[in-house]
Design a protein around this motif. Structure first.
Motif, PDB file in Angstrom:
ATOM      1  N   ASP A   2      -6.729   3.594  41.706  1.00  0.00           N
ATOM      2  CA  ASP A   2      -7.521   4.730  41.238  1.00  0.00           C
ATOM      3  C   ASP A   2      -8.846   4.765  41.983  1.00  0.00           C
ATOM      4  N   ARG A   3      -9.239   5.977  42.425  1.00  0.00           N
ATOM      5  CA  ARG A   3     -10.484   6.100  43.204  1.00  0.00           C
ATOM      6  C   ARG A   3     -11.700   5.649  42.406  1.00  0.00           C
ATOM      7  N   ALA A   4     -11.657   5.859  41.060  1.00  0.00           N
ATOM      8  CA  ALA A   4     -12.805   5.489  40.230  1.00  0.00           C
ATOM      9  C   ALA A   4     -13.011   3.991  40.155  1.00  0.00           C
ATOM     10  N   GLN A   5     -12.015   3.220  40.646  1.00  0.00           N
ATOM     11  CA  GLN A   5     -12.122   1.765  40.579  1.00  0.00           C
ATOM     12  C   GLN A   5     -12.715   1.174  41.854  1.00  0.00           C
ATOM     13  N   ILE A   6     -13.230   2.026  42.727  1.00  0.00           N
ATOM     14  CA  ILE A   6     -13.851   1.561  43.975  1.00  0.00           C
ATOM     15  C   ILE A   6     -15.296   2.055  44.012  1.00  0.00           C
ATOM     16  N   HIS A   7     -16.213   1.158  44.350  1.00  0.00           N
ATOM     17  CA  HIS A   7     -17.591   1.580  44.575  1.00  0.00           C
ATOM     18  C   HIS A   7     -18.173   0.761  45.724  1.00  0.00           C
ATOM     19  N   TRP A  20     -30.539 -11.820  49.366  1.00  0.00           N
ATOM     20  CA  TRP A  20     -30.085 -10.434  49.405  1.00  0.00           C
ATOM     21  C   TRP A  20     -30.445  -9.769  48.075  1.00  0.00           C
ATOM     22  N   THR A  21     -30.954  -8.542  48.149  1.00  0.00           N
ATOM     23  CA  THR A  21     -31.335  -7.776  46.959  1.00  0.00           C
ATOM     24  C   THR A  21     -30.466  -6.525  46.869  1.00  0.00           C
ATOM     25  N   LEU A  22     -29.874  -6.292  45.690  1.00  0.00           N
ATOM     26  CA  LEU A  22     -29.064  -5.094  45.480  1.00  0.00           C
ATOM     27  C   LEU A  22     -29.977  -3.874  45.392  1.00  0.00           C
ATOM     28  N   GLU A  23     -29.804  -2.914  46.296  1.00  0.00           N
ATOM     29  CA  GLU A  23     -30.633  -1.716  46.324  1.00  0.00           C
ATOM     30  C   GLU A  23     -29.959  -0.524  45.650  1.00  0.00           C
ATOM     31  N   GLN A  24     -28.621  -0.436  45.776  1.00  0.00           N
ATOM     32  CA  GLN A  24     -27.935   0.755  45.278  1.00  0.00           C
ATOM     33  C   GLN A  24     -26.458   0.451  45.074  1.00  0.00           C
ATOM     34  N   ALA A  25     -25.857   1.104  44.079  1.00  0.00           N
ATOM     35  CA  ALA A  25     -24.411   1.058  43.870  1.00  0.00           C
ATOM     36  C   ALA A  25     -23.926   2.496  43.727  1.00  0.00           C
ATOM     37  N   THR A  26     -22.963   2.900  44.526  1.00  0.00           N
ATOM     38  CA  THR A  26     -22.500   4.285  44.510  1.00  0.00           C
ATOM     39  C   THR A  26     -21.019   4.342  44.847  1.00  0.00           C
ATOM     40  N   LEU A  55     -11.816  -2.956  42.123  1.00  0.00           N
ATOM     41  CA  LEU A  55     -11.477  -3.595  40.854  1.00  0.00           C
ATOM     42  C   LEU A  55      -9.984  -3.888  40.782  1.00  0.00           C
ATOM     43  N   ASP A  56      -9.635  -5.147  40.539  1.00  0.00           N
ATOM     44  CA  ASP A  56      -8.244  -5.549  40.334  1.00  0.00           C
ATOM     45  C   ASP A  56      -7.868  -5.240  38.887  1.00  0.00           C
ATOM     46  N   PRO A  57      -6.885  -4.354  38.640  1.00  0.00           N
ATOM     47  CA  PRO A  57      -6.567  -3.968  37.255  1.00  0.00           C
ATOM     48  C   PRO A  57      -5.982  -5.098  36.420  1.00  0.00           C
ATOM     49  N   GLU A  58      -5.463  -6.121  37.076  1.00  0.00           N
ATOM     50  CA  GLU A  58      -4.856  -7.210  36.310  1.00  0.00           C
ATOM     51  C   GLU A  58      -5.885  -8.261  35.921  1.00  0.00           C
ATOM     52  N   THR A  59      -6.680  -8.708  36.893  1.00  0.00           N
ATOM     53  CA  THR A  59      -7.658  -9.769  36.594  1.00  0.00           C
ATOM     54  C   THR A  59      -8.992  -9.196  36.116  1.00  0.00           C
ATOM     55  N   ARG A  60      -9.184  -7.847  36.316  1.00  0.00           N
ATOM     56  CA  ARG A  60     -10.444  -7.184  35.966  1.00  0.00           C
ATOM     57  C   ARG A  60     -11.631  -7.783  36.732  1.00  0.00           C
TER      58      ARG A  60
END
Length: 570
Positions: A2-7, A20-26, A55-60
């Motif tokens: 599912d596309r919604a499971q990728i970012h 490393w500093t997280l700047e953005q998630a999209t 996202l792995d749907p089995e292991t989450r």
């Protein structure tokens, strides 16, 4: 998948060896890469990385793949894994450190606010501990919130750490309740604060014991200001000298700092009706009352923005003059600096008031530098805050829609004077130049209802003010030239120089008026001043003029001074 499971996640590293500093998630791959490229281009990072998280749907669990890695390579040596896997707090005594209390305050902020208590009081009052324990859910949630990040950091399971923290909390509660039942906790109101401090000063648990007495003493307080008053009462009754005095004041300082570190505590002390600008002004006055009040006596603009301190705040300000509560003073000042670095408006809905408050705060904090802050840090924070004054939205709000062009220029000159930082000054100068160069400004001066002399005087005043704004020559000279050219148009339209030269008035009087035009006092420097200078020279050469000046030595001296200002030999 599912596309919604990728970012996509954008990370940056600001300097060599940094984490490393997280700047953005999209979820937008293009936007993530563009954001990373922009960080590098603007110099806000020396290296960037973009990862694709699936996202792995089995292991989450998320599977990470790096799709972009640019910039300086990581030259830092890999850190050796820590062998110590134990939590930071392993004994009840560990909960009483300043870092532990700060974390307790964050985890239980809602519960503490509802019970009008600080972390210090919770750790020293059996009645509060019993109420928290009886709530069940609040305590369990707090343990869970702290266990999750600790487990990730130390490679342990969440359940294992939750059991450890649960045991720690139970031991701390049992210890406090047991000491209360045994009657070993001091009653400072009955025994006297100084006597209690002297008695426990050599005890290994002296901080814990005296802290319990202090917490019990302030428990009956009706509000936060009352608690501060009771703490200062205890400070007044501290031992006169020696280790016992140091112990007493250190113990009082802990809850005092926690109260002043909370919004509700500060609001109650300074006044709930204050906006952010007034609040920061009051906090500045609180921490450096002598320097600020001395400045207020000689600087009306500072006195204008400084709210009056409440009676409890005045009493605290007297204590903050000394070094006994220097950590409290430092915490308040740091909070002022954090707010100034933040995005919130100081005077929402009042752009002119925002500038006034920022100017007053800058002067007050500068006057207090050395005692509470290094001057470089104060300058840096006001350079950052000045950026908020030169945004398009702020300038639009500041100018409004009802000002004349001349009023807009005066307002923008005031803005130029009150922002600091070369880049900020230049941006403010651009707004100013845009208004001065506009046709509206020219029409207002050439065809407006004011007299030519009044228009020229206004242009001269604006021209001088532009030069005092702290701008670079490249920024202010074109504006001054435009004001001078406009003055030349106004003078030419009215033929003012010729009218003055041929007026039916004494020659000395006419010569004085022409020289005031020529020196930039009554007209802007430029064509109008040049014509007035030439006419003044012609008039000064006439025999009648010389004879009239010779008969009036005082007028002769005035004319000579004006000739010198005009750069002409008399």
């Amino acid at each position: 998948m599912d596309r919604a499971q990728i970012h996509y996640e954008v990370f940056s590293r600001r300097k060599a060896g940094a984490q490393w500093t997280l700047e953005q998630a999209t979820e937008n791959r293009t936007a993530a890469i563009a954001s990373a490229e922009e960080l590098l281009k603007e110099g806000r990072a020396i290296s960037v990385r973009v990862t694709k998280e699936t996202l792995d749907p089995e292991t989450r669990e998320f599977q990470s793949v790096t799709i972009l890695n640019k910039g300086a390579p990581d030259t830092a040596k890999p850190k050796k894994a820590a062998d110590d896997r134990e939590p930071l707090c392993v004994a009840p005594q560990d909960l009483y450190t300043i870092h532990a209390r700060e974390r307790i305050g964050r985890l239980l902020d809602g519960w503490l606010e509802r019970h009008h208590a600080t972390p210090f009081e919770l750790l020293h009052r059996a009645d509060l501990v019993e109420q928290l324990e009886a709530s069940g859910v609040e305590l369990q949630h707090a343990i869970q919130k702290v266990a999750v990040p600790e487990a990730q950091a130390r490679g342990l399971t969440v359940h294992e750490l939750m059991r450890t923290f649960q045991s720690l909390v139970e031991r701390a509660i049992e210890r406090l309740l047991k000491d209360m039942r045994r009657g070993v906790l001091p009653d400072v109101d009955k025994e006297g604060f100084a006597a209690a401090a002297e008695r426990v000063a050599q005890d290994p648990e002296r901080g814990y014991l005296l802290g319990a007495g202090v917490a019990a003493s302030i428990a009956p307080a009706r509000n936060w200001s009352d608690k501060i008053g009771r703490l200062l009462d205890l400070a007044d009754g501290a031992p006169a000298k020696g280790p016992a005095r140091q112990l007493a004041l250190q113990t009082v300082e802990q809850p005092l700092a926690e109260i002043l570190g909370s919004n509700v505590g500060l609001d109650d002390l300074l006044g709930k009706e204050l906006d952010l600008g007034q609040r920061l002004a009051a906090m500045t006055r609180l921490t450096a009352v002598e320097a600020v009040e001395a400045l207020m006596r000689v600087e009306p603009s500072v006195a204008k923005i400084m709210p009056e301190l409440t009676a409890p705040a005045k009493r605290l300000a007297e204590w903050l003059k000394g070094e006994e509560f220097r950590h409290v003073r430092s915490a308040i000042v740091r909070r002022v600096m954090r707010e100034l670095n933040g995005p919130r408006r100081l005077k929402p809905g009042d752009a002119e008031g925002e500038i006034d408050v920022l100017r007053g705060l800058a002067m007050a904090l500068t006057a207090a530098t050395g005692a509470i802050l290094p001057p470089e840090e104060v300058q840096a924070v006001f350079v950052a805050r000045s950026k908020t004054l030169i945004t398009g939205d702020f300038v639009e709000s500041y100018l409004g829609t009802e000002k004349s062009a001349a009023e807009e220029v005066e307002a923008l000159i005031w803005l130029v004077e009150n922002v600091i930082g070369a880049a900020n000054k230049r941006q403010a100068a651009r707004y100013l130049a845009a208004v001065v160069m506009a046709l509206r400004f020219e029409k207002e001066f050439r065809y407006g209802p004011d007299s030519p002399a009044a228009k020229l005087a206004t242009l001269a005043r604006l021209q001088r003010a532009v030069g005092r704004g702290g701008l670079l020559p490249d920024d202010y000279q074109p504006i001054q030239v435009k004001l001078g050219d406009l003055g030349g148009m106004v003078e030419a339209d009215a033929k003012l120089t010729a009218t003055v030269a041929r007026a039916a008035a004494p020659a000395a009087h006419r010569l004085t008026l022409l020289l005031k035009l020529a020196t930039g006092e009554a007209a802007p420097l430029g064509p109008a001043a040049d014509r007035a200078r030439m006419e003044a020279l012609r008039l000064a050469r006439l025999d009648d003029t010389r004879a009239e000046l010779a008969a009036a030595p005082e007028r002769m001296a005035q004319v000579k001074d004006l000739f010198m200002q005009a750069g002409v030999a008399a």
